[in-house]
Design a protein around this motif. Structure first.
Motif, PDB file in Angstrom:
ATOM      1  N   ALA A  31       0.848  -1.193   0.000  1.00 38.60           N
ATOM      2  CA  ALA A  31       0.000   0.000   0.000  1.00 38.60           C
ATOM      3  C   ALA A  31       0.886   1.246   0.000  1.00 38.60           C
ATOM      4  CB  ALA A  31      -0.915  -0.018   1.232  1.00 38.60           C
ATOM      5  N   PRO A  32       1.505   1.547  -1.156  1.00 39.75           N
ATOM      6  CA  PRO A  32       2.584   2.547  -1.199  1.00 39.75           C
ATOM      7  C   PRO A  32       2.153   3.992  -0.964  1.00 39.75           C
ATOM      8  CG  PRO A  32       2.255   1.553  -3.373  1.00 39.75           C
ATOM      9  CD  PRO A  32       1.305   0.874  -2.451  1.00 39.75           C
ATOM     10  N   SER A  33       0.839   4.276  -0.950  1.00 43.94           N
ATOM     11  CA  SER A  33       0.457   5.676  -0.715  1.00 43.94           C
ATOM     12  C   SER A  33       0.489   6.045   0.767  1.00 43.94           C
ATOM     13  CB  SER A  33      -0.935   5.943  -1.295  1.00 43.94           C
ATOM     14  OG  SER A  33      -1.887   5.132  -0.620  1.00 43.94           O
ATOM     15  N   ILE A  34       0.672   5.045   1.635  1.00 43.43           N
ATOM     16  CA  ILE A  34       0.726   5.342   3.076  1.00 43.43           C
ATOM     17  C   ILE A  34       2.013   6.105   3.400  1.00 43.43           C
ATOM     18  CG2 ILE A  34       0.883   4.321   5.396  1.00 43.43           C
ATOM     19  CD1 ILE A  34      -0.692   1.927   4.381  1.00 43.43           C
ATOM     20  N   HIS A  35       1.864   7.168   4.195  1.00 42.56           N
ATOM     21  CA  HIS A  35       3.042   7.893   4.690  1.00 42.56           C
ATOM     22  C   HIS A  35       3.464   7.268   6.001  1.00 42.56           C
ATOM     23  CE1 HIS A  35       3.074  11.476   1.993  1.00 42.56           C
ATOM     24  NE2 HIS A  35       1.922  10.905   1.682  1.00 42.56           N
ATOM     25  N   TYR A  36       4.727   6.893   6.086  1.00 41.03           N
ATOM     26  CA  TYR A  36       5.229   6.166   7.257  1.00 41.03           C
ATOM     27  C   TYR A  36       6.180   7.062   8.035  1.00 41.03           C
ATOM     28  CZ  TYR A  36       8.233   2.776   9.709  1.00 41.03           C
ATOM     29  OH  TYR A  36       8.948   2.084  10.650  1.00 41.03           O
ATOM     30  N   LEU A  37       6.037   7.054   9.349  1.00 38.74           N
ATOM     31  CA  LEU A  37       6.946   7.805  10.207  1.00 38.74           C
ATOM     32  C   LEU A  37       7.365   6.942  11.384  1.00 38.74           C
ATOM     33  CD1 LEU A  37       5.595  11.402  10.917  1.00 38.74           C
ATOM     34  CD2 LEU A  37       7.667  10.714   9.706  1.00 38.74           C
ATOM     35  N   SER A  38       8.665   6.796  11.586  1.00 38.46           N
ATOM     36  CA  SER A  38       9.160   6.058  12.738  1.00 38.46           C
ATOM     37  C   SER A  38       9.869   7.023  13.672  1.00 38.46           C
ATOM     38  CB  SER A  38      10.127   4.965  12.275  1.00 38.46           C
ATOM     39  OG  SER A  38      11.030   4.635  13.308  1.00 38.46           O
ATOM     40  N   GLY A  39       9.383   7.100  14.909  1.00 35.09           N
ATOM     41  CA  GLY A  39      10.009   7.987  15.899  1.00 35.09           C
ATOM     42  C   GLY A  39      11.484   7.676  16.079  1.00 35.09           C
ATOM     43  N   GLY A  40      11.810   6.389  16.173  1.00 34.19           N
ATOM     44  CA  GLY A  40      13.208   5.995  16.360  1.00 34.19           C
ATOM     45  C   GLY A  40      14.067   6.349  15.160  1.00 34.19           C
ATOM     46  N   HIS A  46      18.404  12.572  13.362  1.00 36.80           N
ATOM     47  CA  HIS A  46      18.907  13.751  14.086  1.00 36.80           C
ATOM     48  C   HIS A  46      20.305  13.489  14.640  1.00 36.80           C
ATOM     49  CE1 HIS A  46      15.790  16.880  14.253  1.00 36.80           C
ATOM     50  NE2 HIS A  46      14.917  15.888  14.133  1.00 36.80           N
ATOM     51  N   ILE A  47      20.532  12.270  15.135  1.00 33.91           N
ATOM     52  CA  ILE A  47      21.850  11.951  15.690  1.00 33.91           C
ATOM     53  C   ILE A  47      22.899  12.003  14.582  1.00 33.91           C
ATOM     54  CG2 ILE A  47      23.259  10.132  16.736  1.00 33.91           C
ATOM     55  CD1 ILE A  47      20.765   9.253  18.291  1.00 33.91           C
ATOM     56  N   SER A  48      22.594  11.417  13.427  1.00 31.70           N
ATOM     57  CA  SER A  48      23.647  11.413  12.408  1.00 31.70           C
ATOM     58  C   SER A  48      23.835  12.797  11.799  1.00 31.70           C
ATOM     59  CB  SER A  48      23.425  10.320  11.358  1.00 31.70           C
ATOM     60  OG  SER A  48      22.209  10.511  10.723  1.00 31.70           O
ATOM     61  N   GLN A  49      22.809  13.652  11.858  1.00 31.18           N
ATOM     62  CA  GLN A  49      22.980  15.043  11.384  1.00 31.18           C
ATOM     63  C   GLN A  49      23.517  15.972  12.472  1.00 31.18           C
ATOM     64  OE1 GLN A  49      19.007  15.802   9.902  1.00 31.18           O
ATOM     65  NE2 GLN A  49      19.236  14.125   8.421  1.00 31.18           N
ATOM     66  N   ARG A  50      23.756  15.415  13.646  1.00 26.06           N
ATOM     67  CA  ARG A  50      24.338  16.166  14.762  1.00 26.06           C
ATOM     68  C   ARG A  50      23.559  17.433  15.112  1.00 26.06           C
ATOM     69  NH1 ARG A  50      28.583  13.931  16.266  1.00 26.06           N
ATOM     70  NH2 ARG A  50      29.687  12.434  14.964  1.00 26.06           N
ATOM     71  N   THR A  51      22.246  17.335  15.149  1.00 24.55           N
ATOM     72  CA  THR A  51      21.420  18.470  15.571  1.00 24.55           C
ATOM     73  C   THR A  51      21.397  18.528  17.098  1.00 24.55           C
ATOM     74  OG1 THR A  51      19.402  17.170  15.755  1.00 24.55           O
ATOM     75  CG2 THR A  51      19.894  18.084  13.579  1.00 24.55           C
ATOM     76  N   GLU A  52      20.839  19.622  17.644  1.00 28.64           N
ATOM     77  CA  GLU A  52      20.704  19.750  19.103  1.00 28.64           C
ATOM     78  C   GLU A  52      19.854  18.605  19.660  1.00 28.64           C
ATOM     79  OE1 GLU A  52      21.952  21.535  21.646  1.00 28.64           O
ATOM     80  OE2 GLU A  52      23.337  22.179  20.055  1.00 28.64           O
ATOM     81  N   LEU A  53      18.752  18.342  18.964  1.00 25.17           N
ATOM     82  CA  LEU A  53      17.878  17.243  19.363  1.00 25.17           C
ATOM     83  C   LEU A  53      18.628  15.918  19.312  1.00 25.17           C
ATOM     84  CD1 LEU A  53      15.044  16.199  20.046  1.00 25.17           C
ATOM     85  CD2 LEU A  53      14.472  16.315  17.623  1.00 25.17           C
ATOM     86  N   GLY A  54      19.462  15.766  18.300  1.00 25.64           N
ATOM     87  CA  GLY A  54      20.255  14.545  18.155  1.00 25.64           C
ATOM     88  C   GLY A  54      21.192  14.324  19.326  1.00 25.64           C
ATOM     89  N   LYS A  55      21.783  15.414  19.826  1.00 26.74           N
ATOM     90  CA  LYS A  55      22.707  15.287  20.966  1.00 26.74           C
ATOM     91  C   LYS A  55      21.997  14.754  22.192  1.00 26.74           C
ATOM     92  CE  LYS A  55      25.703  18.950  19.383  1.00 26.74           C
ATOM     93  NZ  LYS A  55      25.782  20.418  19.440  1.00 26.74           N
ATOM     94  N   VAL A  60      20.021   9.430  25.545  1.00 24.71           N
ATOM     95  CA  VAL A  60      18.797   8.736  25.980  1.00 24.71           C
ATOM     96  C   VAL A  60      18.703   7.358  25.326  1.00 24.71           C
ATOM     97  CG1 VAL A  60      16.270   8.805  25.873  1.00 24.71           C
ATOM     98  CG2 VAL A  60      17.538  10.877  26.459  1.00 24.71           C
ATOM     99  N   ILE A  61      18.965   7.290  24.043  1.00 30.37           N
ATOM    100  CA  ILE A  61      18.845   6.021  23.311  1.00 30.37           C
ATOM    101  C   ILE A  61      19.887   5.029  23.795  1.00 30.37           C
ATOM    102  CG2 ILE A  61      19.193   4.950  21.041  1.00 30.37           C
ATOM    103  CD1 ILE A  61      17.657   7.230  19.806  1.00 30.37           C
ATOM    104  N   ARG A  62      21.114   5.524  24.008  1.00 29.25           N
ATOM    105  CA  ARG A  62      22.175   4.633  24.477  1.00 29.25           C
ATOM    106  C   ARG A  62      21.803   3.979  25.812  1.00 29.25           C
ATOM    107  NH1 ARG A  62      27.377   4.747  22.552  1.00 29.25           N
ATOM    108  NH2 ARG A  62      26.966   6.735  21.548  1.00 29.25           N
ATOM    109  N   ASP A  63      21.089   4.722  26.657  1.00 24.15           N
ATOM    110  CA  ASP A  63      20.681   4.201  27.969  1.00 24.15           C
ATOM    111  C   ASP A  63      19.382   3.399  27.917  1.00 24.15           C
ATOM    112  OD1 ASP A  63      22.864   5.512  28.961  1.00 24.15           O
ATOM    113  OD2 ASP A  63      21.722   7.241  29.709  1.00 24.15           O
ATOM    114  N   GLY A  64      18.728   3.366  26.782  1.00 29.12           N
ATOM    115  CA  GLY A  64      17.448   2.654  26.688  1.00 29.12           C
ATOM    116  C   GLY A  64      16.320   3.392  27.390  1.00 29.12           C
TER     117      GLY A  64
END
Ligand code: ATP
Ligand code: MG
Length: 260
Positions: A31-40, A46-55, A60-64
């Motif tokens: 069903a390719p018209s569905i827009h998909y968003l994954s929070g993770g 954000h982490i790989s783009q080194r944004t403030e949110l990514g920092k 948080v992610i490393r600690d689970g």
């Protein structure tokens, strides 16, 4: 003429490693018209783009642990609005509401309440509330061993598993050929913390939707019962769950599927 059918406002929820990403990509292929968003996936971008949110997310992610509810809601809202305006530009129509599937958001009861408020709000991005909750219920020992064997292609979020779903070429993404990596949080210690926060914070969110679903069923009375909002799929493999999940979505939103 008939009013247009409502768009899918779907959630896919389940413990870490329950197959949300895998089943979402199968659903999107069908069903390719569905827009998909994954929070993770958004946080990892954000982490790989080194944004403030990514920092903030990196720690948080490393600690689970879990990111703050407001931060997550803002990130998701921004992304939904971006997709909505891309869609409007592409189809030169602002009236068409897009079908969406959210993975990994909401993850707490508070996030679910904020999402409901945001979707019901009047304005350009208003739309129907959540209309399908897909819960993947997979035993802890299964998800634990899956996560330990998991590899990901970070830019796309595609996941592979040494045993169930190996890449065509070991260590490389099927589509781009780029290297696969381990997620920093896919370690034995972090998985325990993630399963704990699932039980403590996410289970109440699941109960919230399950209760909404039961109440709507009870209100509807014996005749003309709507299909339940909440659907639970118990199983130990995505191959086993997929046909059932597909059927549930197709029954309610047949127009989304490109072929039978
Ligand atoms: P899987 O991807 O295997 O299903 P998961 O659901 O634990 O596992 P992600 O959804 O990729 O993994 O999320 C990774 C991490 O990002 C979480 O452990 C958490 O720290 C953070 N995170 C993701 N979504 C949220 C959210 N809605 N609220 C708070 N933190 C979040
Ligand atoms: Mg995931």
């Amino acid at each position: 003429s008939q009013p247009p059918p409502p768009p899918l406002r779907g959630l896919i929820i389940g413990s870490p490693g329950s197959g949300k990403g895998t089943l979402s990509s199968r659903l999107l292929a069908a069903a390719p018209s569905i827009h998909y968003l994954s929070g993770g996936d958004l946080l990892r971008a954000h982490i790989s783009q080194r944004t403030e949110l990514g920092k903030q997310a990196e720690q948080v992610i490393r600690d689970g642990g879990l990111m703050p509810d407001e931060t997550m809601m803002n990130m998701i809202r921004t992304e939904l609005e971006r997709q909505q305006s891309d869609e409007a530009a592409a189809s030169s129509s602002t009236s068409a509401k897009m079908s969406t599937l959210l993975d990994g958001f909401p993850r707490t009861r508070r996030q679910a309440e904020m999402l409901d408020e945001s979707l019901l709000r009047t304005g350009s991005d208003a739309g129907p509330p959540v209309n399908l909750v897909l819960h993947l219920d997979v035993p802890d020992d299964v998800v634990m061993s899956r996560i330990l064997d998991r590899w990901i292609h970070e830019p796309s979020g595609r996941t592979y598993n040494d045993r169930f779903n190996p890449p065509k070429v070991k260590g490389h993404d099927d589509v781009t050929g780029e290297a696969l990596v381990k997620r920093v949080d896919d370690s034995p210690e972090t998985i325990k913390a993630r399963l704990q926060s699932f039980r403590k914070s996410t289970q109440p969110m699941i109960d919230y939707y399950r209760r909404q679903s039961d109440e709507a069923q009870a209100r509807a009375g014996a005749e003309a019962k709507p299909r339940p909002l909440y659907v639970c799929f118990t199983g130990t493999s995505s191959d086993e769950i997929w046909p059932r999940l597909r059927e549930q979505v197709a029954m309610r939103f047949p127009g989304l599927f490109v072929e039978k």
